[in-house]
Design a protein around this motif. Structure first.
Motif, PDB file in Angstrom:
ATOM      1  N   VAL A  87       0.852  -1.183   0.000  1.00  0.00           N
ATOM      2  CA  VAL A  87       0.000   0.000   0.000  1.00  0.00           C
ATOM      3  C   VAL A  87       0.886   1.231   0.000  1.00  0.00           C
ATOM      4  CG1 VAL A  87      -1.818   1.274   1.207  1.00  0.00           C
ATOM      5  CG2 VAL A  87      -1.844  -1.226   1.199  1.00  0.00           C
ATOM      6  N   ILE A  88       0.700   2.043  -1.026  1.00  0.00           N
ATOM      7  CA  ILE A  88       1.445   3.297  -1.169  1.00  0.00           C
ATOM      8  C   ILE A  88       0.449   4.412  -0.877  1.00  0.00           C
ATOM      9  CG2 ILE A  88       2.791   4.741  -2.731  1.00  0.00           C
ATOM     10  CD1 ILE A  88       3.266   2.106  -4.394  1.00  0.00           C
ATOM     11  N   PHE A  89       0.768   5.230   0.111  1.00  0.00           N
ATOM     12  CA  PHE A  89      -0.160   6.282   0.499  1.00  0.00           C
ATOM     13  C   PHE A  89       0.572   7.602   0.637  1.00  0.00           C
ATOM     14  CE2 PHE A  89       1.355   4.018   4.184  1.00  0.00           C
ATOM     15  CZ  PHE A  89       1.649   4.991   5.121  1.00  0.00           C
ATOM     16  N   GLU A  90      -0.199   8.666   0.589  1.00  0.00           N
ATOM     17  CA  GLU A  90       0.364  10.005   0.639  1.00  0.00           C
ATOM     18  C   GLU A  90       0.744  10.399   2.068  1.00  0.00           C
ATOM     19  OE1 GLU A  90      -3.800  10.189   1.683  1.00  0.00           O
ATOM     20  OE2 GLU A  90      -2.857   9.250  -0.019  1.00  0.00           O
ATOM     21  N   SER A  91       0.881  11.642   2.288  1.00  0.00           N
ATOM     22  CA  SER A  91       1.393  12.165   3.550  1.00  0.00           C
ATOM     23  C   SER A  91       0.340  12.256   4.638  1.00  0.00           C
ATOM     24  CB  SER A  91       2.012  13.534   3.310  1.00  0.00           C
ATOM     25  OG  SER A  91       3.047  13.410   2.387  1.00  0.00           O
ATOM     26  N   LYS A 113       4.225   2.109   2.221  1.00  0.00           N
ATOM     27  CA  LYS A 113       5.078   3.194   1.729  1.00  0.00           C
ATOM     28  C   LYS A 113       4.294   4.484   1.849  1.00  0.00           C
ATOM     29  CE  LYS A 113       7.989   5.708  -0.758  1.00  0.00           C
ATOM     30  NZ  LYS A 113       7.512   7.069  -0.465  1.00  0.00           N
ATOM     31  N   GLY A 114       4.678   5.306   2.827  1.00  0.00           N
ATOM     32  CA  GLY A 114       4.031   6.589   3.018  1.00  0.00           C
ATOM     33  C   GLY A 114       4.815   7.699   2.339  1.00  0.00           C
ATOM     34  N   GLY A 115       4.232   8.868   2.315  1.00  0.00           N
ATOM     35  CA  GLY A 115       4.887  10.032   1.723  1.00  0.00           C
ATOM     36  C   GLY A 115       6.120  10.429   2.513  1.00  0.00           C
ATOM     37  N   LEU A 152      10.780  -3.453  -5.513  1.00  0.00           N
ATOM     38  CA  LEU A 152       9.681  -4.350  -5.140  1.00  0.00           C
ATOM     39  C   LEU A 152       8.810  -4.692  -6.345  1.00  0.00           C
ATOM     40  CD1 LEU A 152       8.626  -2.836  -1.708  1.00  0.00           C
ATOM     41  CD2 LEU A 152       9.594  -5.103  -2.092  1.00  0.00           C
ATOM     42  N   LEU A 153       8.639  -3.732  -7.242  1.00  0.00           N
ATOM     43  CA  LEU A 153       7.795  -3.968  -8.410  1.00  0.00           C
ATOM     44  C   LEU A 153       8.395  -4.997  -9.373  1.00  0.00           C
ATOM     45  CD1 LEU A 153       6.525  -0.348  -9.141  1.00  0.00           C
ATOM     46  CD2 LEU A 153       5.298  -2.233  -8.041  1.00  0.00           C
ATOM     47  N   THR A 154       9.655  -5.303  -9.223  1.00  0.00           N
ATOM     48  CA  THR A 154      10.287  -6.327 -10.072  1.00  0.00           C
ATOM     49  C   THR A 154      10.090  -7.732  -9.513  1.00  0.00           C
ATOM     50  OG1 THR A 154      12.448  -6.235  -8.967  1.00  0.00           O
ATOM     51  CG2 THR A 154      12.068  -4.667 -10.794  1.00  0.00           C
ATOM     52  N   LEU A 155       9.599  -7.849  -8.296  1.00  0.00           N
ATOM     53  CA  LEU A 155       9.453  -9.144  -7.636  1.00  0.00           C
ATOM     54  C   LEU A 155       8.129  -9.805  -8.011  1.00  0.00           C
ATOM     55  CD1 LEU A 155      10.784  -8.210  -4.096  1.00  0.00           C
ATOM     56  CD2 LEU A 155      12.031  -9.335  -5.954  1.00  0.00           C
ATOM     57  N   LYS A 156       8.037 -10.237  -9.236  1.00  0.00           N
ATOM     58  CA  LYS A 156       6.818 -10.884  -9.724  1.00  0.00           C
ATOM     59  C   LYS A 156       6.519 -12.133  -8.895  1.00  0.00           C
ATOM     60  CE  LYS A 156       6.540  -8.232 -13.458  1.00  0.00           C
ATOM     61  NZ  LYS A 156       6.306  -6.899 -13.138  1.00  0.00           N
ATOM     62  N   GLY A 157       5.285 -12.276  -8.473  1.00  0.00           N
ATOM     63  CA  GLY A 157       4.866 -13.455  -7.737  1.00  0.00           C
ATOM     64  C   GLY A 157       5.010 -13.350  -6.229  1.00  0.00           C
ATOM     65  N   TYR A 158       5.577 -12.257  -5.729  1.00  0.00           N
ATOM     66  CA  TYR A 158       5.761 -12.111  -4.290  1.00  0.00           C
ATOM     67  C   TYR A 158       4.787 -11.131  -3.659  1.00  0.00           C
ATOM     68  CZ  TYR A 158      10.052 -14.730  -4.872  1.00  0.00           C
ATOM     69  OH  TYR A 158      10.952 -15.715  -5.160  1.00  0.00           O
ATOM     70  N   ILE A 159       4.316 -10.179  -4.433  1.00  0.00           N
ATOM     71  CA  ILE A 159       3.335  -9.206  -3.956  1.00  0.00           C
ATOM     72  C   ILE A 159       2.036  -9.482  -4.696  1.00  0.00           C
ATOM     73  CG2 ILE A 159       2.731  -6.757  -3.768  1.00  0.00           C
ATOM     74  CD1 ILE A 159       5.774  -6.202  -3.681  1.00  0.00           C
ATOM     75  N   ASP A 160       0.977  -9.719  -3.922  1.00  0.00           N
ATOM     76  CA  ASP A 160      -0.285 -10.140  -4.528  1.00  0.00           C
ATOM     77  C   ASP A 160      -1.185  -8.984  -4.939  1.00  0.00           C
ATOM     78  OD1 ASP A 160       0.011 -13.096  -4.193  1.00  0.00           O
ATOM     79  OD2 ASP A 160       0.256 -12.468  -2.113  1.00  0.00           O
ATOM     80  N   LEU A 161      -1.074  -7.856  -4.268  1.00  0.00           N
ATOM     81  CA  LEU A 161      -1.923  -6.720  -4.590  1.00  0.00           C
ATOM     82  C   LEU A 161      -1.195  -5.428  -4.219  1.00  0.00           C
ATOM     83  CD1 LEU A 161      -4.711  -5.584  -5.470  1.00  0.00           C
ATOM     84  CD2 LEU A 161      -5.424  -5.791  -3.077  1.00  0.00           C
ATOM     85  N   ILE A 162      -1.172  -4.485  -5.161  1.00  0.00           N
ATOM     86  CA  ILE A 162      -0.577  -3.174  -4.914  1.00  0.00           C
ATOM     87  C   ILE A 162      -1.709  -2.155  -4.933  1.00  0.00           C
ATOM     88  CG2 ILE A 162       1.012  -1.403  -5.755  1.00  0.00           C
ATOM     89  CD1 ILE A 162       2.579  -3.720  -7.098  1.00  0.00           C
TER      90      ILE A 162
END
Length: 167
Positions: A87-91, A113-115, A152-162
């Motif tokens: 989960v990428i979120f703002e400030s 991942k926060g701001g 992290l975005l290169t780790l195909k198969g390790y992160i199920d939902l962004i």
């Protein structure tokens, strides 16, 4: 988690004050500054929301649909965890414990991942969550840079939902 947030409100607010001072120094826009700001009231609301969440029914293992396929064969659809969430979120530092609580309640591991504007607040909140989780602290991780996200975005198969939240 809710009780720990309230018990450590002074250290959370001190960390948040560092973020606010840095935001003033760099001249951030007023709307961003307001989203970044934590106070006693926000922490109380946050803790109450987490307590309400913990009192809700367990979302895992519920039968969502049941179909009799043939005699002696019943097909069921059950709720299950998604897996590893990023989960990428703002400030908005209050998002960190909210999302972490939701992920844990639903049985998911979590990368947060926060701001960059909320760096000190996010670190303090993450530290409190980790402490609360004890032996299970590895279920959540804090990501702090865009470079880490790129990796992290290169780790195909390790992160199920962004989930990119905000702008």
């Amino acid at each position: 988690i809710a009780d720990a947030l309230l018990a450590k409100r002074d250290t959370i607010l001190q960390a948040n004050q560092k973020d606010l001072e840095e935001a003033k120094r760099v001249g951030c826009e007023p709307s961003l500054f307001e989203r970044l700001k934590l106070n006693e009231s926000k922490l109380e609301t946050l803790a109450n929301g987490i307590k309400q969440l913990t009192s809700m029914q367990d979302p895992i293992g519920n039968v969502l649909q049941r179909t009799k396929v043939s005699e002696g064969l019943i097909l069921e659809r059950r709720s299950v965890p998604i897996g590893v969430l990023l989960v990428i979120f703002e400030s908005r530092p209050d998002v960190l414990p909210q999302v972490a609580s939701l992920a844990l309640k639903s049985g998911n591991a979590l990368l947060l991942k926060g701001g960059k504007e909320a760096l000190h607040s996010n670190r303090e909140l993450f530290s409190i969550l980790s402490e609360c989780l004890g032996d299970y602290k590895d279920l959540i991780a804090l990501v702090e840079t865009r470079q880490e996200i790129a990796e992290l975005l290169t780790l195909k198969g390790y992160i199920d939902l962004i989930i990119p939240r905000g702008s």
